[in-house]
Motif scaffolding. Sequence first.
Motif, PDB file in Angstrom:
ATOM      1  N   LEU A 198      -7.319   7.356   4.299  1.00 39.29           N
ATOM      2  CA  LEU A 198      -6.383   7.228   3.764  1.00 39.29           C
ATOM      3  C   LEU A 198      -6.100   6.170   4.053  1.00 39.29           C
ATOM      4  O   LEU A 198      -5.894   4.637   3.508  1.00 39.29           O
ATOM      5  CB  LEU A 198      -5.004   7.856   3.152  1.00 39.29           C
ATOM      6  N   LEU A 199      -5.325   5.697   5.031  1.00 34.31           N
ATOM      7  CA  LEU A 199      -5.306   4.458   5.929  1.00 34.31           C
ATOM      8  C   LEU A 199      -6.389   3.374   6.241  1.00 34.31           C
ATOM      9  O   LEU A 199      -6.434   2.739   5.874  1.00 34.31           O
ATOM     10  CB  LEU A 199      -4.643   4.905   7.012  1.00 34.31           C
ATOM     11  N   GLU A 200      -7.094   4.174   6.490  1.00 37.61           N
ATOM     12  CA  GLU A 200      -8.702   3.422   7.086  1.00 37.61           C
ATOM     13  C   GLU A 200      -8.966   2.723   5.735  1.00 37.61           C
ATOM     14  O   GLU A 200      -9.127   1.357   5.536  1.00 37.61           O
ATOM     15  CB  GLU A 200      -9.732   4.032   7.726  1.00 37.61           C
ATOM     16  N   LYS A 201      -9.227   3.018   4.672  1.00 36.75           N
ATOM     17  CA  LYS A 201      -9.673   1.945   3.372  1.00 36.75           C
ATOM     18  C   LYS A 201      -8.877   1.004   3.013  1.00 36.75           C
ATOM     19  O   LYS A 201      -8.987  -0.138   2.210  1.00 36.75           O
ATOM     20  CB  LYS A 201      -9.933   2.772   2.716  1.00 36.75           C
ATOM     21  N   THR A 202      -7.531   1.270   3.848  1.00 37.08           N
ATOM     22  CA  THR A 202      -6.894  -0.566   3.484  1.00 37.08           C
ATOM     23  C   THR A 202      -6.350  -1.517   3.764  1.00 37.08           C
ATOM     24  O   THR A 202      -6.296  -2.524   4.009  1.00 37.08           O
ATOM     25  CB  THR A 202      -4.945   0.698   3.480  1.00 37.08           C
ATOM     26  N   VAL A 203      -7.321  -0.982   5.660  1.00 32.87           N
ATOM     27  CA  VAL A 203      -7.093  -2.349   7.061  1.00 32.87           C
ATOM     28  C   VAL A 203      -7.849  -3.126   6.651  1.00 32.87           C
ATOM     29  O   VAL A 203      -6.890  -4.339   6.477  1.00 32.87           O
ATOM     30  CB  VAL A 203      -7.688  -1.934   8.115  1.00 32.87           C
ATOM     31  N   PRO A 204      -8.661  -3.183   5.751  1.00 39.00           N
ATOM     32  CA  PRO A 204      -9.489  -4.001   5.207  1.00 39.00           C
ATOM     33  C   PRO A 204      -8.470  -5.741   4.233  1.00 39.00           C
ATOM     34  O   PRO A 204      -8.220  -6.499   4.344  1.00 39.00           O
ATOM     35  CB  PRO A 204     -10.587  -4.695   4.598  1.00 39.00           C
ATOM     36  N   PHE A 234      -7.843  -8.377  -4.758  1.00 38.50           N
ATOM     37  CA  PHE A 234      -7.999  -7.724  -6.512  1.00 38.50           C
ATOM     38  C   PHE A 234      -9.042  -6.331  -5.584  1.00 38.50           C
ATOM     39  O   PHE A 234      -8.647  -5.379  -6.203  1.00 38.50           O
ATOM     40  CB  PHE A 234      -8.017  -8.325  -7.784  1.00 38.50           C
ATOM     41  N   VAL A 235     -10.152  -7.400  -5.429  1.00 45.90           N
ATOM     42  CA  VAL A 235     -11.624  -6.608  -5.277  1.00 45.90           C
ATOM     43  C   VAL A 235     -11.013  -5.429  -4.180  1.00 45.90           C
ATOM     44  O   VAL A 235     -11.134  -4.093  -4.454  1.00 45.90           O
ATOM     45  CB  VAL A 235     -12.933  -7.468  -4.571  1.00 45.90           C
ATOM     46  N   MET A 236     -10.470  -6.130  -3.436  1.00 40.65           N
ATOM     47  CA  MET A 236     -10.193  -4.812  -1.755  1.00 40.65           C
ATOM     48  C   MET A 236      -9.242  -3.991  -2.195  1.00 40.65           C
ATOM     49  O   MET A 236      -9.143  -2.317  -1.891  1.00 40.65           O
ATOM     50  CB  MET A 236      -9.370  -5.528  -0.406  1.00 40.65           C
ATOM     51  N   ALA A 237      -8.382  -4.367  -3.177  1.00 38.25           N
ATOM     52  CA  ALA A 237      -7.191  -3.398  -3.322  1.00 38.25           C
ATOM     53  C   ALA A 237      -8.093  -2.681  -4.079  1.00 38.25           C
ATOM     54  O   ALA A 237      -8.037  -0.732  -4.304  1.00 38.25           O
ATOM     55  CB  ALA A 237      -6.338  -3.358  -4.411  1.00 38.25           C
ATOM     56  N   ASP A 238      -9.363  -2.627  -5.692  1.00 39.26           N
ATOM     57  CA  ASP A 238      -9.553  -1.442  -6.533  1.00 39.26           C
ATOM     58  C   ASP A 238     -10.258  -0.893  -5.261  1.00 39.26           C
ATOM     59  O   ASP A 238     -10.274   0.148  -5.633  1.00 39.26           O
ATOM     60  CB  ASP A 238     -10.551  -2.975  -6.718  1.00 39.26           C
ATOM     61  N   GLU A 239     -10.663  -1.861  -4.371  1.00 34.91           N
ATOM     62  CA  GLU A 239     -11.703  -0.638  -3.668  1.00 34.91           C
ATOM     63  C   GLU A 239     -11.401   0.535  -2.823  1.00 34.91           C
ATOM     64  O   GLU A 239     -11.846   1.685  -2.627  1.00 34.91           O
ATOM     65  CB  GLU A 239     -12.734  -1.058  -2.586  1.00 34.91           C
ATOM     66  N   ALA A 240     -10.060   0.397  -2.068  1.00 30.88           N
ATOM     67  CA  ALA A 240     -10.016   1.373  -2.464  1.00 30.88           C
ATOM     68  C   ALA A 240      -8.277   1.993  -2.858  1.00 30.88           C
ATOM     69  O   ALA A 240      -7.187   2.989  -1.798  1.00 30.88           O
ATOM     70  CB  ALA A 240      -8.351   0.307  -0.936  1.00 30.88           C
ATOM     71  N   GLY A 241      -7.927   2.036  -4.290  1.00 31.97           N
ATOM     72  CA  GLY A 241      -8.041   2.885  -4.947  1.00 31.97           C
ATOM     73  C   GLY A 241      -6.590   2.308  -5.105  1.00 31.97           C
ATOM     74  O   GLY A 241      -5.805   3.333  -5.651  1.00 31.97           O
ATOM     75  N   LEU A 242      -5.697   1.485  -5.370  1.00 29.57           N
ATOM     76  CA  LEU A 242      -4.484   0.899  -4.599  1.00 29.57           C
ATOM     77  C   LEU A 242      -4.062   0.270  -6.094  1.00 29.57           C
ATOM     78  O   LEU A 242      -3.280   0.010  -6.183  1.00 29.57           O
ATOM     79  CB  LEU A 242      -4.416   0.064  -3.663  1.00 29.57           C
ATOM     80  N   LEU A 243      -5.195  -0.145  -7.454  1.00 33.24           N
ATOM     81  CA  LEU A 243      -4.763  -0.830  -8.685  1.00 33.24           C
ATOM     82  C   LEU A 243      -4.705   0.858  -9.523  1.00 33.24           C
ATOM     83  O   LEU A 243      -5.273   1.807 -10.384  1.00 33.24           O
ATOM     84  CB  LEU A 243      -5.634  -1.047  -8.630  1.00 33.24           C
ATOM     85  N   ARG A 244      -3.065   1.284  -9.750  1.00 26.54           N
ATOM     86  CA  ARG A 244      -2.430   2.322  -9.979  1.00 26.54           C
ATOM     87  C   ARG A 244      -2.503   2.635 -11.436  1.00 26.54           C
ATOM     88  O   ARG A 244      -3.415   3.863 -12.017  1.00 26.54           O
ATOM     89  CB  ARG A 244      -0.787   3.003  -9.967  1.00 26.54           C
ATOM     90  N   ILE A 280       0.796  -1.378   0.208  1.00 23.18           N
ATOM     91  CA  ILE A 280      -0.405   0.139  -0.520  1.00 23.18           C
ATOM     92  C   ILE A 280       0.701   1.398   0.183  1.00 23.18           C
ATOM     93  O   ILE A 280       0.454   2.225   0.420  1.00 23.18           O
ATOM     94  CB  ILE A 280      -1.062   0.228   1.567  1.00 23.18           C
ATOM     95  N   ALA A 281       2.269   1.394  -1.047  1.00 19.78           N
ATOM     96  CA  ALA A 281       3.403   2.325  -1.283  1.00 19.78           C
ATOM     97  C   ALA A 281       2.416   3.176  -0.545  1.00 19.78           C
ATOM     98  O   ALA A 281       2.507   4.871  -0.238  1.00 19.78           O
ATOM     99  CB  ALA A 281       4.538   1.921  -1.178  1.00 19.78           C
ATOM    100  N   PRO A 282       1.672   4.217  -1.622  1.00 15.58           N
ATOM    101  CA  PRO A 282       1.369   5.329  -1.880  1.00 15.58           C
ATOM    102  C   PRO A 282       0.135   6.098  -1.458  1.00 15.58           C
ATOM    103  O   PRO A 282       0.334   6.892  -0.953  1.00 15.58           O
ATOM    104  CB  PRO A 282       0.232   5.308  -3.663  1.00 15.58           C
ATOM    105  N   ALA A 283      -0.154   5.055  -0.784  1.00 12.32           N
ATOM    106  CA  ALA A 283      -1.482   5.615   0.318  1.00 12.32           C
ATOM    107  C   ALA A 283      -0.576   5.412   1.255  1.00 12.32           C
ATOM    108  O   ALA A 283      -0.755   6.541   2.555  1.00 12.32           O
ATOM    109  CB  ALA A 283      -2.239   4.267   0.464  1.00 12.32           C
TER     110      ALA A 283
END
Length: 389
Positions: free
Chosen positions: A305-311, A360-370, A283-286
């Motif tokens: 920002l970090l709340e979205k990465t926890v799941p 994949f879905v969780m990363a997408d929901e967190a906006g972490l797929l650049r 989750i480096a950019p977040a």
Amino acid sequence: MVNKLTLPGENRTLYTYQPRQIAAQFKLPSGKPFKKRIAYSAVHVVCDPLANTDPLSNGQIDWDATMQYRHYLWSLGLSVAEAMDTSQRGMGLNWDRAKELISRSIKEAKSVDGNIASGVGTDQLAPGPTVTLEDVEAAYEEQCAFVEGEGGKMIVMASRALAACAKGPEDYERVYRKILGNVSQPVILHWLGDMFDPALNGYWGHEDIDDAMEVCLAIIREHEANVDGIKISLLDETKEIKMRRELPDSVKMYTGDDFNYPLLIKGDEQGYSHALLGIFDAIAPAAAAALHAMDEGDLTTYDALLEKTVPLSRHIFQKPTFSYKTGVVFMAYLNGHQDHFRMIGGSESARSITHLAELFVMADEAGLLRDPDLATERMKLVLMQAGIR
């Protein structure tokens, strides 16, 4: 437009998923160091998929891609924790290969003034009934001498060999007294819970965490001048906060809690934790954007920002926790930091296709797929290998 995916769900079901159209935008001052926290990302290695060797016993590293990823982390302001368990240390990466990794990374860090600390342990010494405390001390000393000889800072990792041969707390006190008494600069100690490595059960001479903590704290107090801090990975925020409050003022707490890091880094009225986290690789950019926001006093943005990465993090680090490296590397693959999803030791097979689809879905929901298009195409390739089209 990003194409829809057919993903596996529970009980062998399939469902259709529409990825986001655009990635989240993170505010990232290039290369700017953080002011309020030190943040190490324990970092993965990229294997060489074309090496004609046995990946289980002799996995090879793609040095160019591996070093490029470290430069990416430094460009975000993050520090690098090299040759740790995230790099599959002791689970695919042996000491001989780790030496080359450490040497190369320290040179690259110096070229850009990047902060780096490297893991030292005893993994050249296989645990066994004939291993003695003297053997453990010699193994630690060999690795410490190597890293110091390269001009690097050290993270003193927990030792499987010591856990196997120690008879009680006094043996841990003896070994750490020997190592900490001979280092040339303060080190970070590393307490890795048995959920990350079952061979470390009962570390510090006690299975009870509170009793083990007292032994660890006594060692730190005795050698305070030679201890920069301690990273604990127990996945229990109450234990970390308790220990943090009992540390000497000069000794830092580095959270290794990949479940509760936002709260622990944010801190409370009595203190806070710095970071040394495997999830910061994924989750480096977040993470970097959140820490830059904290520097600016914007805790609302930090929290958001970090709340979205926890799941996502809790998913990647779910039991068996030591298989988390698979998810970290999968994120690097989805985001184009490497051209393949292969790992040393064949560890790409350590998680199920359903686990990877949920990731994949969780990363997408967190906006972490650049690049959602690229990530979707790569997810399709992985799904096809599981017979899903």
